[in-house]
Write a protein that holds these residues in place. Sequence first.
Motif, short mmCIF file in Angstrom:
data_model
loop_
_atom_site.label_atom_id
_atom_site.label_comp_id
_atom_site.label_asym_id
_atom_site.label_seq_id
_atom_site.Cartn_x
_atom_site.Cartn_y
_atom_site.Cartn_z
N LEU A 11 1.17 -1.05 -0.10
CA LEU A 11 0.14 -0.13 -0.21
C LEU A 11 0.70 1.38 0.23
CD1 LEU A 11 -2.69 -0.65 2.14
CD2 LEU A 11 -2.88 -1.37 0.56
N ARG A 12 0.81 2.29 -0.60
CA ARG A 12 1.82 3.19 -1.02
C ARG A 12 0.90 4.16 -2.39
NH1 ARG A 12 2.48 3.30 -6.35
NH2 ARG A 12 2.01 1.99 -7.63
N ASN A 13 1.68 5.71 -1.40
CA ASN A 13 0.96 6.98 -2.49
C ASN A 13 1.08 6.53 -3.84
OD1 ASN A 13 3.06 7.03 -0.06
ND2 ASN A 13 1.44 9.18 -0.34
N TYR A 14 -0.21 7.15 -4.82
CA TYR A 14 -0.31 7.26 -5.92
C TYR A 14 0.91 7.67 -6.60
CZ TYR A 14 -5.24 6.40 -5.86
OH TYR A 14 -6.53 5.84 -5.67
N GLN A 15 1.34 6.99 -7.72
CA GLN A 15 2.06 7.50 -8.90
C GLN A 15 1.54 7.63 -10.64
OE1 GLN A 15 5.25 3.91 -8.50
NE2 GLN A 15 5.39 4.67 -7.02
N VAL A 16 2.55 8.73 -11.01
CA VAL A 16 1.51 9.03 -12.44
C VAL A 16 1.69 8.03 -12.80
CG1 VAL A 16 2.35 10.27 -14.39
CG2 VAL A 16 1.94 11.42 -12.22
N SER A 17 2.76 7.26 -12.96
CA SER A 17 3.28 5.45 -13.85
C SER A 17 1.90 4.41 -13.50
CB SER A 17 3.99 4.98 -13.70
OG SER A 17 4.40 4.84 -12.31
N ASP A 18 0.70 4.42 -12.22
CA ASP A 18 -0.04 4.17 -12.28
C ASP A 18 -1.18 3.91 -12.80
OD1 ASP A 18 1.33 3.42 -10.23
OD2 ASP A 18 0.35 4.35 -8.67
N LEU A 19 -1.59 5.45 -14.37
CA LEU A 19 -2.16 5.69 -14.93
C LEU A 19 -3.41 4.02 -15.18
CD1 LEU A 19 -3.90 7.74 -16.02
CD2 LEU A 19 -2.35 7.87 -18.11
N ASP A 20 -2.35 3.28 -15.91
CA ASP A 20 -2.97 2.44 -16.40
C ASP A 20 -3.61 1.60 -16.12
OD1 ASP A 20 -2.03 3.39 -19.13
OD2 ASP A 20 -0.56 1.78 -19.72
N GLY A 103 -7.52 -3.64 3.31
CA GLY A 103 -8.65 -3.12 4.39
C GLY A 103 -8.09 -3.12 5.87
N ASN A 104 -7.39 -4.44 5.90
CA ASN A 104 -6.95 -4.66 7.47
C ASN A 104 -5.60 -4.47 7.46
OD1 ASN A 104 -8.99 -6.48 8.40
ND2 ASN A 104 -8.19 -8.59 7.44
N ALA A 105 -5.05 -4.43 7.05
CA ALA A 105 -3.27 -3.57 6.79
C ALA A 105 -3.79 -1.59 7.37
CB ALA A 105 -2.84 -3.20 5.74
N LEU A 106 -5.07 -0.92 6.34
CA LEU A 106 -4.97 -0.09 6.89
C LEU A 106 -5.42 0.71 8.61
CD1 LEU A 106 -5.40 3.41 5.25
CD2 LEU A 106 -7.31 2.60 5.02
#
Length: 180
Positions: A11-20, A103-106
């Motif tokens: 679980l990590r922050n969004y990145q521009v490379s995640d678009l597709d 969800g459990n990790a969050l």
Amino acid sequence: MILIETDRLLLRNYQVSDLDDILQYFSDEEVSKYEDFYPMSEEQVRSMITEWKDMDNRLVAELKSSQAVIGSVGYWIDEEGHYCIDYDFNPKFCKKGYATEAGNALVLYLFETVGVNAIYGDCDVRNESSWKLLERMGFQRIRQLDNQSYKNDENGNPIFIRTFLYELNKSARKSVSSEG
């Protein structure tokens, strides 16, 4: 920047490379059906990623084995200061336990790192997958809310729905964990 690791996910922050990868589920009618958004265009997803990439309360769920982003989890703080979780997953990866794992990790992160004592979640009463996920994570249904509106129709009129409101207390979670 946030990085939470589970057995199968990052679980990590969004990145521009995640678009597709993100476009695959945020543009899906089935994913948006019970959400506060309609299927998104590529430009809308690109704009969302730009806005959310530096936000530590908006995270993607990346499959460690393939580095594919298969979902999103996050939290927000309502007007009364309550921490509320949300989640969306690519239907191609459903029924494999990924949403429960994320969800459990969050939840653990919010209780142990952020230091909250209670977390809330809500969903459309017709969204059985969502309320069953909350219940698998130990959330307790506390009430049904009528006449909730999260989005508008094509004429700008609010669409009213019924929702279930759930709560998970840190103390209750610990007692469930110690019993299991």
